[in-house]
Motif scaffolding. Structure first.
Motif, mmCIF file in Angstrom:
data_model
loop_
_atom_site.group_PDB
_atom_site.id
_atom_site.type_symbol
_atom_site.label_atom_id
_atom_site.label_comp_id
_atom_site.label_asym_id
_atom_site.label_seq_id
_atom_site.Cartn_x
_atom_site.Cartn_y
_atom_site.Cartn_z
ATOM 1 N N GLY A 188 67.795 45.750 2.973
ATOM 2 C CA GLY A 188 68.789 46.803 2.835
ATOM 3 C C GLY A 188 69.886 46.476 1.840
ATOM 4 N N GLU A 189 70.443 45.261 1.889
ATOM 5 C CA GLU A 189 71.519 44.901 0.976
ATOM 6 C C GLU A 189 71.036 44.866 -0.467
ATOM 7 O OE1 GLU A 189 74.931 41.454 0.320
ATOM 8 O OE2 GLU A 189 73.461 41.255 1.922
ATOM 9 N N THR A 190 69.838 44.334 -0.681
ATOM 10 C CA THR A 190 69.294 44.294 -2.036
ATOM 11 C C THR A 190 69.105 45.700 -2.586
ATOM 12 O OG1 THR A 190 68.159 42.208 -1.588
ATOM 13 C CG2 THR A 190 67.362 43.491 -3.447
ATOM 14 N N LEU A 197 74.626 48.312 -8.640
ATOM 15 C CA LEU A 197 74.891 47.291 -9.653
ATOM 16 C C LEU A 197 73.825 47.211 -10.732
ATOM 17 C CD1 LEU A 197 75.992 44.360 -7.288
ATOM 18 C CD2 LEU A 197 77.470 46.017 -8.454
ATOM 19 N N GLY A 198 72.583 47.602 -10.385
ATOM 20 C CA GLY A 198 71.470 47.432 -11.307
ATOM 21 C C GLY A 198 70.787 46.088 -11.090
ATOM 22 N N ARG A 204 71.984 38.219 -10.278
ATOM 23 C CA ARG A 204 73.059 37.242 -10.466
ATOM 24 C C ARG A 204 73.848 37.048 -9.176
ATOM 25 N NH1 ARG A 204 74.111 32.864 -12.681
ATOM 26 N NH2 ARG A 204 73.328 33.675 -14.673
ATOM 27 N N GLU A 205 74.123 38.151 -8.471
ATOM 28 C CA GLU A 205 74.887 38.046 -7.233
ATOM 29 C C GLU A 205 74.114 37.267 -6.171
ATOM 30 O OE1 GLU A 205 76.249 41.429 -4.253
ATOM 31 O OE2 GLU A 205 77.670 41.158 -5.883
ATOM 32 N N GLU A 206 72.807 37.547 -6.044
ATOM 33 C CA GLU A 206 71.987 36.812 -5.082
ATOM 34 C C GLU A 206 71.997 35.319 -5.405
ATOM 35 O OE1 GLU A 206 70.574 37.858 -2.415
ATOM 36 O OE2 GLU A 206 69.700 39.856 -2.627
ATOM 37 N N MET A 207 71.774 34.989 -6.647
ATOM 38 C CA MET A 207 71.700 33.595 -7.040
ATOM 39 C C MET A 207 73.043 32.894 -6.860
ATOM 40 S SD MET A 207 70.086 32.005 -10.476
ATOM 41 C CE MET A 207 70.367 30.298 -10.940
ATOM 42 N N LEU A 211 73.944 29.550 -4.638
ATOM 43 C CA LEU A 211 74.552 28.396 -5.290
ATOM 44 C C LEU A 211 75.838 27.987 -4.581
ATOM 45 C CD1 LEU A 211 74.056 29.275 -9.075
ATOM 46 C CD2 LEU A 211 72.981 27.380 -7.830
ATOM 47 N N GLY A 212 76.511 28.945 -3.963
ATOM 48 C CA GLY A 212 77.757 28.660 -3.261
ATOM 49 C C GLY A 212 77.589 28.240 -1.826
#
Length: 313
Positions: A188-190, A197-198, A204-207, A211-212
């Motif tokens: 759902g979030e994706t 966002l496209g 980028r947001e997922e990655m 990473l964080g």
């Protein structure tokens, strides 16, 4: 009625609040411990008080490095309040408005934990009802029901069929596979992020999120077919509390071949061989293929999480 963020002087009253409804909540010991780590903060803790008595409490949480809170972990209104949803709406609206005015680009979501059988228990359904009404009224109108799953060593590591190999890769290669996996995802979030966002920004947001996380970047692997084609990726990760599955996915052209089982088996193996006594995972109830894969790998559903977020957040 006064609604405000707390100060250090309010700590004793904040931790004295107890929740007697059958929903997940944050107990005093955990709050104090994570307050010391910067994951709860006085300015992220909001209360409603009447005659110097705390009648409602909202505990927002973030990572120790967070500038703004990430999630609302606990929302409580005292049983003496005639209309709990109305007061909770005021409390949430005030807190969320303050975070937005302080520069939060994404409003924190509300994460409400329930028992797996919540629909058959009127007490649980009732505790959810007024909180849901408040979340929606405060603008957190995107609702997702999510399974929280656990694997423990006694379940055994799922067997890999050996159809894939797992290799290291650069950040640029991982970013491209994150982008490919997002296409056609049932998460759902994706799906929401893709719409707002496209594909590039979603990847980028997922990655960046993983990473964080407390997990190590060196754990990440790309999954490849015997011919060397990329089939998906495996991101074993961790939370501040335990190891977890993190992120896994199969690229669109290789879906439908059962490769998700191989990727999940690899993540479980990596975590188990590192000595993990508990591996957690989540997936939306609407993502039936992923939920089925977890069941085949002996992950057990332990909780239901209702997630409320602002559109575009």
């Amino acid at each position: 009625m006064i609604i405000r963020p707390t100060t250090e002087a309010d700590l004793e009253r904040v931790v004295a609040v107890t929740v007697d409804e059958p929903v997940g909540w944050i107990e005093a010991a955990r709050y104090v411990d994570e307050l010391g780590q910067g994951m709860y903060r006085p300015e992220w803790t909001w209360i409603a008080e009447e005659d110097d008595r705390v009648v409602a409490r909202a505990l927002w949480w973030g990572q120790a490095s967070s500038t703004h809170p990430i999630a609302l972990d606990c929302l409580h209104v005292d049983g003496s309040v005639a209309d709990p949803s109305a007061l909770a709406t005021e409390l949430l609206t005030a807190g969320l408005g303050a975070f937005a005015s302080q520069g939060a680009s994404r409003l924190p979501l509300y994460n409400l934990t329930l028992r797996p059988d919540w629909r058959s228990d009127p007490a649980v359904a009732g505790a959810l009802a007024w909180r849901r009404t408040a979340a929606l009224a405060a603008g957190l109108t995107d609702e997702v029901e999510r399974l929280r799953l656990e694997w423990r060593p006694e379940s055994g590591v799922p067997r890999s069929r050996g159809r894939l190999t797992f290799t290291e890769a650069t950040d640029e290669e991982f970013l491209e596979v994150f982008r490919r996996i997002a296409q056609g995802s049932l998460d759902g979030e994706t799906r929401r992020n893709l719409a707002t966002l496209g594909p590039e920004a979603t990847a980028r947001e997922e990655m960046d999120f993983y990473l964080g996380c407390p997990g190590e970047r060196e754990w990440w692997r790309l999954a490849r077919t015997p011919e060397g084609e990329i089939a998906g990726l495996a991101v074993p990760s961790a939370t501040p509390y335990n190891r977890n599955v993190g992120y896994l996915g199969v690229v669109p052209e290789f879906r439908g071949h059962g490769y998700v089982d191989d990727v999940l088996a690899e993540i479980t193996r990596v975590q188990a061989e590192s000595g993990a006594e508990l591996i957690t995972a989540t997936t939306d109830t609407g993502n039936a293929p992923m939920a089925a894969a977890f069941a085949r790998a002996s992950y057990r559903t332990t909780e239901i999480r209702m997630i409320y977020s602002a559109p575009g957040s």
